[in-house]
Enzyme design. Structure first.
Site, PDB file in Angstrom:
ATOM      1  N   PRO A  88      86.034  12.163  47.613  1.00  0.00           N
ATOM      2  CA  PRO A  88      86.686  12.678  48.827  1.00  0.00           C
ATOM      3  C   PRO A  88      87.967  13.462  48.529  1.00  0.00           C
ATOM      4  O   PRO A  88      88.454  14.188  49.383  1.00  0.00           O
ATOM      5  CB  PRO A  88      87.018  11.412  49.632  1.00  0.00           C
ATOM      6  CG  PRO A  88      86.207  10.323  49.038  1.00  0.00           C
ATOM      7  CD  PRO A  88      85.994  10.697  47.607  1.00  0.00           C
ATOM      8  N   GLU A 115      85.825   1.694  44.270  1.00  0.00           N
ATOM      9  CA  GLU A 115      86.978   2.484  44.738  1.00  0.00           C
ATOM     10  C   GLU A 115      87.080   3.839  44.032  1.00  0.00           C
ATOM     11  O   GLU A 115      87.903   4.671  44.403  1.00  0.00           O
ATOM     12  CB  GLU A 115      88.276   1.710  44.538  1.00  0.00           C
ATOM     13  CG  GLU A 115      88.355   0.396  45.308  1.00  0.00           C
ATOM     14  CD  GLU A 115      88.024   0.563  46.778  1.00  0.00           C
ATOM     15  OE1 GLU A 115      88.706   1.358  47.446  1.00  0.00           O
ATOM     16  OE2 GLU A 115      87.079  -0.105  47.257  1.00  0.00           O
ATOM     17  N   ARG A 153      67.901  25.394  46.419  1.00  0.00           N
ATOM     18  CA  ARG A 153      67.229  26.348  47.310  1.00  0.00           C
ATOM     19  C   ARG A 153      67.740  27.776  47.153  1.00  0.00           C
ATOM     20  O   ARG A 153      67.142  28.710  47.679  1.00  0.00           O
ATOM     21  CB  ARG A 153      67.275  25.869  48.759  1.00  0.00           C
ATOM     22  CG  ARG A 153      68.641  25.648  49.332  1.00  0.00           C
ATOM     23  CD  ARG A 153      68.563  24.987  50.687  1.00  0.00           C
ATOM     24  NE  ARG A 153      67.862  25.814  51.665  1.00  0.00           N
ATOM     25  CZ  ARG A 153      68.308  26.988  52.111  1.00  0.00           C
ATOM     26  NH1 ARG A 153      69.453  27.460  51.657  1.00  0.00           N
ATOM     27  NH2 ARG A 153      67.630  27.682  52.986  1.00  0.00           N
ATOM     28  N   ASP A 168      69.769  32.920  55.525  1.00  0.00           N
ATOM     29  CA  ASP A 168      70.333  31.670  55.999  1.00  0.00           C
ATOM     30  C   ASP A 168      71.524  31.808  56.900  1.00  0.00           C
ATOM     31  O   ASP A 168      72.278  32.757  56.816  1.00  0.00           O
ATOM     32  CB  ASP A 168      70.831  30.838  54.810  1.00  0.00           C
ATOM     33  CG  ASP A 168      69.716  30.105  54.174  1.00  0.00           C
ATOM     34  OD1 ASP A 168      68.689  29.926  54.842  1.00  0.00           O
ATOM     35  OD2 ASP A 168      69.855  29.723  53.011  1.00  0.00           O
TER      36      ASP A 168
HETATM   37  N1  4HQ Z   1      82.764   9.008  47.810  1.00  0.00           N
HETATM   38  N2  4HQ Z   1      82.287  13.525  49.013  1.00  0.00           N
HETATM   39  C1  4HQ Z   1      82.531   8.277  45.435  1.00  0.00           C
HETATM   40  C2  4HQ Z   1      82.717   9.920  48.852  1.00  0.00           C
HETATM   41  C3  4HQ Z   1      82.470  11.369  48.626  1.00  0.00           C
HETATM   42  C4  4HQ Z   1      82.596  12.376  49.606  1.00  0.00           C
HETATM   43  C5  4HQ Z   1      83.266   7.696  48.143  1.00  0.00           C
HETATM   44  C6  4HQ Z   1      82.410   9.326  46.451  1.00  0.00           C
HETATM   45  C7  4HQ Z   1      83.466   6.751  47.046  1.00  0.00           C
HETATM   46  C8  4HQ Z   1      83.543   6.220  44.712  1.00  0.00           C
HETATM   47  N3  4HQ Z   1      82.111  11.965  47.509  1.00  0.00           N
HETATM   48  N4  4HQ Z   1      83.435   7.251  45.714  1.00  0.00           N
HETATM   49  N5  4HQ Z   1      82.942  12.245  50.865  1.00  0.00           N
HETATM   50  O1  4HQ Z   1      82.917   9.543  49.977  1.00  0.00           O
HETATM   51  O2  4HQ Z   1      82.014  13.281  47.739  1.00  0.00           O
END
Ligand code: 4HQ
Length: 262
Positions: A88, A115, A153, A168
């Site tokens: 994230p 985590e 794709r 697209d």
């Molecule tokens: N993660 N976009 C990996 C995500 C996430 C997201 C949460 C990835 C927990 C350990 N990854 N961890 N949004 O939510 O890519």
């Protein structure tokens, strides 16, 4: 395109690769997907991949040593591929990024759980950190699948119809127009007449207007990102005249207090 995915749940990816376009693209040699199980590189009888966070707090952190060994293995399998961490904290994934990534010959995708991964892995091994959206998932596997799907794709031959990716939504920062198939009337709702005429020029015009109208109503932010061309400007001006006419006919919009206002 070689996809090397690092995960402690390789089965999650297998069903994705075994179906639909991904399966066909694999059969045709357009993509070569591979999962590496991070646990295979973990030491000890329990093959532990996670540990408690320094500094305390809840949750677990993925240990650096198994990840480093797994990434080194992936780099052997895909020598010139950048290593991408799904998280994230990464840059937001979009169609432009998918296009850029589709130009590599391989991608190494690191899927964290718990985590997240030890910060030192990011510093030493990760080229790009990518997020699929502002929400928190339980692991990076779904984001990795999102990325692989969007990239695949775009690869020549992957969709069969060479042109379909070029048409697209987002290719020109617009949402897609409405799609219809038989029957011509469904539960009292008709297909727009123009689509049944076979008049290709009129159909193209209708689709362009429908795409612009939907983008204006649902995602005006997309329109602000790129300058409007002449055709879109003309359509918007036409709609503005229509809207002004409608407002005037209702006796509103002019100077002075609005009816019933305050
Ligand atoms: N993660 N976009 C990996 C995500 C996430 C997201 C949460 C990835 C927990 C350990 N990854 N961890 N949004 O939510 O890519």
């Amino acid at each position: 395109m070689k996809f090397v995915t690092l995960t402690i749940f390789p089965e999650l990816l297998q069903s994705f690769w075994d179906n639909g376009i991904m399966r066909r693209a694999t059969a045709e040699g357009i993509i070569a997907p591979q999962a590496i199980n991070i646990r295979d590189f973990a030491a000890g009888r329990h093959r532990t991949t996670d540990d408690r966070p320094y500094g305390g707090g809840c949750g677990m952190v993925m240990k650096p040593e198994p990840l480093a060994a797994a990434i080194r293995e992936a780099q052997k399998a895909a020598p010139n591929a950048p290593t991408i961490l799904l998280s994230p904290q990464g840059r937001r994934f979009d169609q432009q990024m998918a296009k850029t990534l589709s130009r590599y010959t391989g991608l190494i995708l690191v899927c964290g759980r718990y985590e997240g991964i030890d910060e030192r892995i990011g510093e030493r091994f990760v080229d790009f950190e990518i997020s699929v959206g502002d929400f928190v998932l339980t692991g990076g596997e779904l984001p990795a699948m999102v990325l692989m799907d969007a990239v695949t794709r775009l690869l020549p031959g992957a969709l069969g119809n060479e042109d379909s990716a070029g048409q697209d939504s987002f290719e020109d920062r617009r949402l897609d127009y409405g799609h219809y198939t038989r029957p011509p009337e469904f539960e009292g709702r008709k297909v727009p007449d123009v689509l049944l005429t076979g008049h290709h020029e009129d159909i193209a015009k209708w689709r362009r207007a429908d795409a612009l109208m939907r983008t204006l109503a649902r995602r005006p932010d997309l329109l602000r990102q790129t300058p409007l061309d002449e055709e879109d400007t003309a359509l918007l001006e036409e709609w503005r005249r229509e809207i002004e006419k409608l407002i005037r006919s209702q006796g509103g919009g002019g100077p002075g207090p609005s009816p019933g206002g305050g």
